[in-house]
Design a protein around this motif. Structure first.
Motif, PDB file in Angstrom:
ATOM      1  N   LEU A 283      52.610  44.863 -42.316  1.00  0.00           N
ATOM      2  CA  LEU A 283      51.470  45.619 -42.849  1.00  0.00           C
ATOM      3  C   LEU A 283      51.742  47.102 -42.711  1.00  0.00           C
ATOM      4  O   LEU A 283      52.125  47.577 -41.630  1.00  0.00           O
ATOM      5  CB  LEU A 283      50.184  45.250 -42.101  1.00  0.00           C
ATOM      6  N   GLU A 284      51.544  47.856 -43.779  1.00  0.00           N
ATOM      7  CA  GLU A 284      51.641  49.316 -43.775  1.00  0.00           C
ATOM      8  C   GLU A 284      50.278  49.868 -44.193  1.00  0.00           C
ATOM      9  O   GLU A 284      49.903  49.820 -45.370  1.00  0.00           O
ATOM     10  CB  GLU A 284      52.728  49.794 -44.737  1.00  0.00           C
ATOM     11  N   ASP A 285      49.543  50.359 -43.201  1.00  0.00           N
ATOM     12  CA  ASP A 285      48.185  50.867 -43.447  1.00  0.00           C
ATOM     13  C   ASP A 285      48.230  52.387 -43.447  1.00  0.00           C
ATOM     14  O   ASP A 285      48.402  53.024 -42.399  1.00  0.00           O
ATOM     15  CB  ASP A 285      47.236  50.350 -42.369  1.00  0.00           C
ATOM     16  N   ASP A 286      48.112  52.985 -44.614  1.00  0.00           N
ATOM     17  CA  ASP A 286      48.161  54.441 -44.769  1.00  0.00           C
ATOM     18  C   ASP A 286      46.775  55.039 -44.970  1.00  0.00           C
ATOM     19  O   ASP A 286      46.636  56.133 -45.534  1.00  0.00           O
ATOM     20  CB  ASP A 286      49.050  54.812 -45.971  1.00  0.00           C
ATOM     21  N   ARG A 287      45.738  54.356 -44.512  1.00  0.00           N
ATOM     22  CA  ARG A 287      44.374  54.868 -44.727  1.00  0.00           C
ATOM     23  C   ARG A 287      43.944  55.880 -43.671  1.00  0.00           C
ATOM     24  O   ARG A 287      42.861  56.446 -43.762  1.00  0.00           O
ATOM     25  CB  ARG A 287      43.387  53.708 -44.730  1.00  0.00           C
ATOM     26  N   GLY A 288      44.763  56.089 -42.653  1.00  0.00           N
ATOM     27  CA  GLY A 288      44.396  57.036 -41.602  1.00  0.00           C
ATOM     28  C   GLY A 288      44.111  56.321 -40.307  1.00  0.00           C
ATOM     29  O   GLY A 288      43.953  55.102 -40.249  1.00  0.00           O
ATOM     30  N   PRO A 289      44.006  57.107 -39.226  1.00  0.00           N
ATOM     31  CA  PRO A 289      43.780  56.485 -37.906  1.00  0.00           C
ATOM     32  C   PRO A 289      42.419  55.803 -37.790  1.00  0.00           C
ATOM     33  O   PRO A 289      42.281  54.807 -37.090  1.00  0.00           O
ATOM     34  CB  PRO A 289      43.892  57.680 -36.938  1.00  0.00           C
ATOM     35  N   GLU A 290      41.413  56.340 -38.444  1.00  0.00           N
ATOM     36  CA  GLU A 290      40.068  55.751 -38.404  1.00  0.00           C
ATOM     37  C   GLU A 290      39.574  55.564 -39.837  1.00  0.00           C
ATOM     38  O   GLU A 290      38.908  56.445 -40.402  1.00  0.00           O
ATOM     39  CB  GLU A 290      39.112  56.647 -37.625  1.00  0.00           C
ATOM     40  N   PRO A 291      39.947  54.446 -40.455  1.00  0.00           N
ATOM     41  CA  PRO A 291      39.530  54.230 -41.846  1.00  0.00           C
ATOM     42  C   PRO A 291      38.009  54.225 -41.979  1.00  0.00           C
ATOM     43  O   PRO A 291      37.294  53.638 -41.162  1.00  0.00           O
ATOM     44  CB  PRO A 291      40.108  52.845 -42.175  1.00  0.00           C
ATOM     45  N   ARG A 292      37.536  54.926 -43.000  1.00  0.00           N
ATOM     46  CA  ARG A 292      36.096  54.987 -43.241  1.00  0.00           C
ATOM     47  C   ARG A 292      35.603  53.659 -43.800  1.00  0.00           C
ATOM     48  O   ARG A 292      36.342  52.954 -44.491  1.00  0.00           O
ATOM     49  CB  ARG A 292      35.795  56.113 -44.242  1.00  0.00           C
ATOM     50  N   ALA A 293      34.354  53.336 -43.491  1.00  0.00           N
ATOM     51  CA  ALA A 293      33.769  52.083 -43.986  1.00  0.00           C
ATOM     52  C   ALA A 293      33.743  52.074 -45.515  1.00  0.00           C
ATOM     53  O   ALA A 293      33.478  53.105 -46.156  1.00  0.00           O
ATOM     54  CB  ALA A 293      32.361  51.914 -43.432  1.00  0.00           C
ATOM     55  N   VAL A 323      55.644  42.825 -47.839  1.00  0.00           N
ATOM     56  CA  VAL A 323      54.995  44.028 -47.320  1.00  0.00           C
ATOM     57  C   VAL A 323      53.616  44.168 -47.964  1.00  0.00           C
ATOM     58  O   VAL A 323      53.486  44.117 -49.194  1.00  0.00           O
ATOM     59  CB  VAL A 323      55.831  45.293 -47.608  1.00  0.00           C
ATOM     60  N   VAL A 324      52.618  44.368 -47.108  1.00  0.00           N
ATOM     61  CA  VAL A 324      51.257  44.641 -47.568  1.00  0.00           C
ATOM     62  C   VAL A 324      50.959  46.105 -47.268  1.00  0.00           C
ATOM     63  O   VAL A 324      51.039  46.530 -46.099  1.00  0.00           O
ATOM     64  CB  VAL A 324      50.227  43.737 -46.871  1.00  0.00           C
ATOM     65  N   ARG A 325      50.641  46.864 -48.286  1.00  0.00           N
ATOM     66  CA  ARG A 325      50.364  48.296 -48.131  1.00  0.00           C
ATOM     67  C   ARG A 325      48.922  48.582 -48.507  1.00  0.00           C
ATOM     68  O   ARG A 325      48.458  48.182 -49.580  1.00  0.00           O
ATOM     69  CB  ARG A 325      51.299  49.129 -49.006  1.00  0.00           C
ATOM     70  N   LEU A 326      48.242  49.280 -47.635  1.00  0.00           N
ATOM     71  CA  LEU A 326      46.870  49.724 -47.882  1.00  0.00           C
ATOM     72  C   LEU A 326      46.872  51.244 -47.889  1.00  0.00           C
ATOM     73  O   LEU A 326      47.405  51.884 -46.961  1.00  0.00           O
ATOM     74  CB  LEU A 326      45.918  49.216 -46.800  1.00  0.00           C
ATOM     75  N   LEU A 332      39.573  56.299 -54.083  1.00  0.00           N
ATOM     76  CA  LEU A 332      40.340  55.187 -54.646  1.00  0.00           C
ATOM     77  C   LEU A 332      41.078  54.472 -53.526  1.00  0.00           C
ATOM     78  O   LEU A 332      41.815  55.083 -52.749  1.00  0.00           O
ATOM     79  CB  LEU A 332      41.338  55.715 -55.681  1.00  0.00           C
ATOM     80  N   LEU A 333      40.853  53.150 -53.430  1.00  0.00           N
ATOM     81  CA  LEU A 333      41.553  52.319 -52.458  1.00  0.00           C
ATOM     82  C   LEU A 333      42.675  51.580 -53.174  1.00  0.00           C
ATOM     83  O   LEU A 333      42.457  50.983 -54.234  1.00  0.00           O
ATOM     84  CB  LEU A 333      40.586  51.316 -51.814  1.00  0.00           C
ATOM     85  N   THR A 334      43.864  51.593 -52.563  1.00  0.00           N
ATOM     86  CA  THR A 334      45.023  50.934 -53.151  1.00  0.00           C
ATOM     87  C   THR A 334      45.453  49.769 -52.265  1.00  0.00           C
ATOM     88  O   THR A 334      45.574  49.918 -51.048  1.00  0.00           O
ATOM     89  CB  THR A 334      46.198  51.913 -53.309  1.00  0.00           C
ATOM     90  N   VAL A 335      45.663  48.622 -52.901  1.00  0.00           N
ATOM     91  CA  VAL A 335      46.197  47.440 -52.226  1.00  0.00           C
ATOM     92  C   VAL A 335      47.462  47.034 -52.961  1.00  0.00           C
ATOM     93  O   VAL A 335      47.424  46.782 -54.171  1.00  0.00           O
ATOM     94  CB  VAL A 335      45.182  46.278 -52.226  1.00  0.00           C
TER      95      VAL A 335
END
Length: 399
Positions: A283-293, A323-326, A332-335
């Protein structure tokens, strides 16, 4: 052709009543002309009979009935005269406006008004007495008033027909909306069922095939362990779906919808289920340390897209990384999910082809964009890429 001019019951009743009434008046010696005609009294019965015949055609052939009735009324003025003939003429004229073609309904009131005005002026010029106005009044009562009444009744009937047609159209539109709502709900249920259970059943199918084809106790034990875990989790997902369908019931509250916070669990499940096929999921989560709701529909759609993409990788991907990238850029949310594209050794699970369709429908409902295709990866390898962009702005989602 003959059945089209057959008189109805009302026409027969009016014709018979008018004829019998006219015969009674003639027998009693009651005439409208006061005996001023040089013709014999019995001649009065001729226009009376003709007018009764016109009454028979009042609805089946209104224009023919009006022509016969007009000739009978004119002929009646040269006889001793019968009130029944005059009264039946008013009904024939009324029926001609009510049941005749639209052109007749427009022209007859105007024509009878002009006849009334012309008769009044003519009799005034002839008699030069105010009493001549009474003759014009009688002409108006015999011609213009029935025509005007026919127009009024015809307008009310047309309005009633339009209202009934509008009500029928509204009912049809409501039925179409209900049918479309049922179809949409069935499609939603089908997507939920597919996304919930397909992942676990695919793992069960792959590992059961491996257990049957490889004669190794340790491999079989490991495969049975995975099968049991996926069976239990699939059963839990089915219970959750039942909870969604029974939301608001008394037995159990509706279960919460899955969110992106549960993607880690999907990754672990995929690594366990795909270990025998050489799949390594990260998993590669690029939404930031504290993803907003995120909005609930976006959370659910993103989770289901990741789940279905991992299920497809488990079924079809060649050995290698998955690989799952967020990611998130503004509103805009990318999956994105990538896996190795190529021939896969070992057991696979059959696919229905509904997964990509379901993902595309989910994204379309939120107003986003979706693509799933094979692309050239590093070196000579090809990768299968699933990418969805979901808007987070509620206004864009509605549009």
């Amino acid at each position: 052709m003959l059945t089209s001019i057959r008189p109805d019951r009302d026409a027969v009743a009016l014709a018979v009543s008018g004829l019998l009434g006219g015969l009674l008046l003639w027998w009693l010696g009651l005439h409208t002309q006061g005996g001023r005609s040089p013709l014999a009294p019995w001649v009065t019965l001729v226009p009376l009979t003709a007018m009764a015949g016109a009454e028979l055609l009042r609805r089946a052939a209104p224009r023919t009935a009006l022509a016969i009735g007009t000739l009978a009324l004119v002929a009646d003025q040269f006889t001793w005269g019968s009130l029944a003939t005059v009264l039946m003429f008013t009904d024939v004229l009324y029926a001609a406006v009510l049941y005749g073609p639209p052109a007749a309904a427009r022209r007859l009131p105007v024509a009878t008004l002009l006849i009334t005005v012309a008769s009044t002026i003519g009799f005034l010029a002839w008699f030069r007495e105010p009493e001549a106005l009474l003759i014009g009044l009688v002409v108006g009562l015999v011609s213009f008033v029935p025509a005007l009444t026919g127009v009024s009744v015809r307008s009310h009937r047309a309005a009633a027909d339009s209202a009934r047609l509008a009500a029928a159209q509204t009912a049809r539109l409501a039925e179409m909306d209900r049918t479309q709502a049922v179809i949409a709900e069935r499609a939603r249920m089908a997507r939920e069922l597919h996304d919930m259970v397909a992942n676990h059943l695919s793992a069960v199918a792959i590992h059961s095939t491996a257990a049957l084809s490889i004669d190794d106790p340790e491999t079989s034990r490991s495969a049975l362990k995975v099968i049991r875990e996926n069976s239990v989790e699939g059963l839990a997902e089915m219970r959750r779906l039942i909870g969604l369908l029974r939301a608001g019931g008394e037995d159990e509250p509706p279960a919460a919808a899955p969110t992106l916070a549960a993607v880690d669990t999907l990754i672990r499940q995929t690594n366990v289920n795909g270990a025998s096929a050489g799949l390594v999921c990260t998993l590669e989560d690029d939404r930031g340390p504290e993803p907003r709701a995120l909005p609930t529909p976006v959370e659910l759609a993103a989770y289901r897209i990741a789940q279905e993409s991992l299920t497809n990788a488990l079924k079809h991907a060649a050995p290698g990384p998955v690989v799952v990238r967020l990611g998130r850029a503004g509103e805009l949310l990318t999956v994105e999910v990538t896996s190795v594209y190529g021939e896969r050794p070992g057991p696979t699970a059959p696919g229905s082809g509904a997964g990509i369709v379901g993902m595309r429908e989910r994204v379309a409902l939120l107003g986003g964009t979706f693509e799933a295709r094979a692309e050239q990866g590093g070196r000579d390898a090809k990768v299968w890429r699933v990418r969805a962009e979901l808007p987070l702005n509620e206004r864009e989602m509605r549009e």
